[in-house]
Design an enzyme around this catalytic site. Structure first.
Site, PDB file in Angstrom:
ATOM      1  N   LYS A  22      15.002  22.895  -7.617  1.00  0.00           N
ATOM      2  CA  LYS A  22      15.419  22.372  -9.142  1.00  0.00           C
ATOM      3  C   LYS A  22      14.250  21.932  -9.827  1.00  0.00           C
ATOM      4  O   LYS A  22      13.921  22.535 -10.883  1.00  0.00           O
ATOM      5  CB  LYS A  22      16.690  21.791  -9.012  1.00  0.00           C
ATOM      6  CG  LYS A  22      17.105  21.370 -10.632  1.00  0.00           C
ATOM      7  CD  LYS A  22      18.461  20.300 -10.442  1.00  0.00           C
ATOM      8  CE  LYS A  22      17.975  19.013 -10.202  1.00  0.00           C
ATOM      9  NZ  LYS A  22      17.570  18.285 -11.270  1.00  0.00           N
ATOM     10  N   ASN A  23      13.641  21.120  -9.212  1.00  0.00           N
ATOM     11  CA  ASN A  23      12.611  20.351  -9.936  1.00  0.00           C
ATOM     12  C   ASN A  23      11.295  21.045  -9.968  1.00  0.00           C
ATOM     13  O   ASN A  23      10.324  20.393 -10.740  1.00  0.00           O
ATOM     14  CB  ASN A  23      12.683  18.935  -9.518  1.00  0.00           C
ATOM     15  CG  ASN A  23      13.863  18.106  -9.865  1.00  0.00           C
ATOM     16  OD1 ASN A  23      14.814  18.354 -10.731  1.00  0.00           O
ATOM     17  ND2 ASN A  23      13.916  16.971  -9.399  1.00  0.00           N
ATOM     18  N   ARG A  92      18.073  16.140 -19.210  1.00  0.00           N
ATOM     19  CA  ARG A  92      16.838  15.223 -19.797  1.00  0.00           C
ATOM     20  C   ARG A  92      15.694  16.362 -19.447  1.00  0.00           C
ATOM     21  O   ARG A  92      14.651  16.128 -20.294  1.00  0.00           O
ATOM     22  CB  ARG A  92      16.795  14.091 -19.026  1.00  0.00           C
ATOM     23  CG  ARG A  92      17.795  13.268 -19.081  1.00  0.00           C
ATOM     24  CD  ARG A  92      17.500  12.117 -18.252  1.00  0.00           C
ATOM     25  NE  ARG A  92      16.042  11.907 -18.311  1.00  0.00           N
ATOM     26  CZ  ARG A  92      15.525  11.428 -19.508  1.00  0.00           C
ATOM     27  NH1 ARG A  92      16.133  11.018 -20.491  1.00  0.00           N
ATOM     28  NH2 ARG A  92      14.094  11.175 -19.429  1.00  0.00           N
ATOM     29  N   CYS A 116      20.834   8.248 -19.787  1.00  0.00           N
ATOM     30  CA  CYS A 116      21.668   8.979 -18.841  1.00  0.00           C
ATOM     31  C   CYS A 116      22.099   7.934 -17.792  1.00  0.00           C
ATOM     32  O   CYS A 116      21.681   6.801 -17.790  1.00  0.00           O
ATOM     33  CB  CYS A 116      20.690  10.124 -18.091  1.00  0.00           C
ATOM     34  SG  CYS A 116      20.096   9.622 -16.518  1.00  0.00           S
ATOM     35  N   ARG A 121      15.185   5.990 -19.104  1.00  0.00           N
ATOM     36  CA  ARG A 121      14.344   7.191 -18.918  1.00  0.00           C
ATOM     37  C   ARG A 121      13.872   7.524 -20.367  1.00  0.00           C
ATOM     38  O   ARG A 121      14.001   8.532 -20.796  1.00  0.00           O
ATOM     39  CB  ARG A 121      15.394   8.325 -18.204  1.00  0.00           C
ATOM     40  CG  ARG A 121      15.891   7.799 -17.254  1.00  0.00           C
ATOM     41  CD  ARG A 121      16.409   8.867 -16.195  1.00  0.00           C
ATOM     42  NE  ARG A 121      15.814  10.084 -15.808  1.00  0.00           N
ATOM     43  CZ  ARG A 121      16.309  10.974 -15.367  1.00  0.00           C
ATOM     44  NH1 ARG A 121      17.503  11.256 -15.011  1.00  0.00           N
ATOM     45  NH2 ARG A 121      15.412  12.138 -14.817  1.00  0.00           N
ATOM     46  N   ASP A 304      15.614  10.450  -5.157  1.00  0.00           N
ATOM     47  CA  ASP A 304      16.654  11.456  -5.094  1.00  0.00           C
ATOM     48  C   ASP A 304      17.219  11.470  -3.846  1.00  0.00           C
ATOM     49  O   ASP A 304      18.445  12.242  -3.731  1.00  0.00           O
ATOM     50  CB  ASP A 304      15.986  12.756  -5.452  1.00  0.00           C
ATOM     51  CG  ASP A 304      15.552  12.692  -7.167  1.00  0.00           C
ATOM     52  OD1 ASP A 304      14.862  13.771  -7.153  1.00  0.00           O
ATOM     53  OD2 ASP A 304      15.733  11.798  -7.775  1.00  0.00           O
ATOM     54  N   ARG A 396      25.009  20.381 -10.723  1.00  0.00           N
ATOM     55  CA  ARG A 396      23.530  20.613 -11.308  1.00  0.00           C
ATOM     56  C   ARG A 396      22.720  20.483 -10.513  1.00  0.00           C
ATOM     57  O   ARG A 396      21.529  21.256 -10.653  1.00  0.00           O
ATOM     58  CB  ARG A 396      23.616  19.290 -12.096  1.00  0.00           C
ATOM     59  CG  ARG A 396      24.631  18.870 -13.288  1.00  0.00           C
ATOM     60  CD  ARG A 396      24.031  17.709 -13.937  1.00  0.00           C
ATOM     61  NE  ARG A 396      22.613  18.092 -14.597  1.00  0.00           N
ATOM     62  CZ  ARG A 396      22.052  17.077 -15.232  1.00  0.00           C
ATOM     63  NH1 ARG A 396      22.717  15.789 -15.581  1.00  0.00           N
ATOM     64  NH2 ARG A 396      20.930  17.205 -15.357  1.00  0.00           N
TER      65      ARG A 396
END
Ligand code: EPZ
Length: 416
Positions: A22-23, A92, A116, A121, A304, A396
């Site tokens: 995802k990132n 974000r 968030c 952040r 994470d 997500r």
């Protein structure tokens, strides 16, 4: 609101594939803005955040299509340079269009992300870097407006190695006039994947993956045709799932070279991990050992994976200390795990986890993406039934996690 129901106590067995990261997908989709034309990106995970980024790019006038694991983007005409609050507050990572829009269009208007669940952040470092490259910055009514006829290369030092900050500056610098050097850059594999994608577009970048990245700006770039890396956090989550259920699972299509800190800490806890380049064969022990962790930027233990590791420590035999150094409020899963009988005490940035007792299923609530994953893991290990509410957080970052866990024997269902 959808819920996930888990009957715990089953030893997971079998093979599970890992989806794209995802990132890495989010910044690389934003990078397509840098070049007019038809871009295509493969191995994209089917997640809510990807859909949100697609919505954002569509609002900029970009043609966005997602078919299975591939997205295509027609960036011929950008008709807007604004990322609106309603999208930015849900994700974000929307801030990742700031650098590319400014570089391509000479301006960008981005809603300030707002806080968030896991912390304030801020994006002050992103803005500082663009300002050093000559951008005019104005802040009004909760929006940041940046403007520059053409960005100039600059020497930028980050006092915190920000992942999306490094990515924003790298994308902006790819079309700037001159050389940009980023010092104290983030070294995450997703930053390296973005650099590789930009290089495939004709960018000149050296040092990605180290703390010093040098970008020589070009006048234009080609559209991209790229395949992204596997998701090391999803892979790590499945390693914990095998470890916490005393199961035996083969995790395939991953890049184990991106997971050294996680593999090291899980091995110390007694999880047997047989490492191949693109697969991990994991066997959970009868007795898990307590292990201390401190989250730090890559290549250290990833923030994470902190919540997932805490679930594992909650059922290990002894006391472990978990210190969260990246975000100021990333222990929301603790209160929920306590409802399942976990013995966890938080003092500032450190949680003391006293393992040893079995967890008991209970109704719990997801609060943020990785916290929700840790509740699934706790539910898989707990005696009895766990009901997790607000699973949109989970969607997500995990592609229908119950569809991946069911074939491993997990008693897990999603209900409306
Ligand atoms: C990225 O967020 C990831 N998101 C996060 O993953 C991940 O947890 C985080 O990096 C850390 O690894 C994406 O890549 C889309 P940072 P990012 O900027 O870039 C402070 C997930 O679960 N900071 O590296 O927003 C910040 O407050 C998500 O998939 C500033 O002070 O994180 C934080 O304390 C969650 N000013 C620290 O730096 C800035 O301008 C690291 O943040 C920028 C950051």
């Amino acid at each position: 609101m959808e819920k996930i129901i888990i009957d715990g106590g089953v030893k997971l067995k079998g093979e599970v594939p890992v989806s794209g990261a995802k990132n890495a997908a989010l910044p690389i989709m934003a990078a397509s803005i840098l070049s007019p034309g038809q871009s295509s990106i493969a191995n994209i995970p089917q997640l809510r955040d990807i859909t949100t980024m697609g919505d954002l790019l569509t609002r900029l006038g970009i043609g966005f299509q997602a078919e299975g694991g591939r997205v295509s983007l027609n960036t011929e005409n950008i008709s807007s340079v604004e990322a609106q609050y309603d999208l930015v507050r849900t994700m974000r990572a929307s801030v990742l269009v700031l650098g590319p829009l400014l570089a391509r269009m000479g301006e960008a208007i981005i809603s300030l992300p707002g806080g968030c669940a896991i912390g304030a952040r801020p994006i002050n470092l992103h803005v500082m870097g663009l300002n050093k490259m000559g951008a005019e910055i104005t802040l009004s009514e909760g929006y940041i407006k940046v403007r520059a006829k053409r960005l100039k290369g600059a020497n930028i030092y980050f006092d915190i190695p920000t992942v999306t900050g490094t990515e924003n500056i790298m994308m902006a610098a790819a079309l700037a006039d001159g050389v940009t050097v980023i010092e104290n850059a983030a070294c995450e594999p997703e930053v390296v994947d973005l650099a590789d994608a930009l290089i495939s577009m004709g960018a000149e970048i050296q040092g990605a993956g180290t703390n010093v990245i040098k970008i020589k700006g070009k006048d234009s770039l080609r559209p991209l045709d790229y395949k992204i890396i596997p998701d090391r956090i999803e892979a790590g989550t499945f390693v914990v799932a095998a470890g916490i259920t005393r199961g035996e699972v083969r995790i395939k299509d991953c890049n184990s070279g991106h997971m050294d800190a996680v593999i090291d800490k899980l091995s110390q806890a007694g999880v047997k991990i047989d490492q191949e380049k693109d697969a991990l064969t994991v066997k959970g022990p009868d007795m898990l050992k307590p292990v201390d962790i401190r989250t730090t930027p890559y290549p250290g233990f990833p923030t994470d994976m902190q919540a997932q590791f805490m679930a594992l420590m909650a059922v290990s035999h002894g006391t472990s200390l978990i210190t969260e150094n990246i975000f100021e409020n990333r222990f929301m899963h603790v209160a929920e795990m306590r409802r399942m009988g976990a013995d966890i005490k938080v003092e500032g940035a450190t949680a003391t986890v006293r393992g040893g007792k079995a967890l008991k299923g209970a109704p719990v609530m997801a609060t943020d993406l990785r916290a929700s994953a840790s509740l699934v893991l706790a539910g898989l290990a707990a005696e009895g039934t766990t009901v997790i509410d607000r699973v949109y957080h989970l969607d997500r970052g995990y592609q229908r996690i119950e569809e991946k866990l069911k074939p491993l024997g997990a008693k897990i269902t999603r209900v409306k």
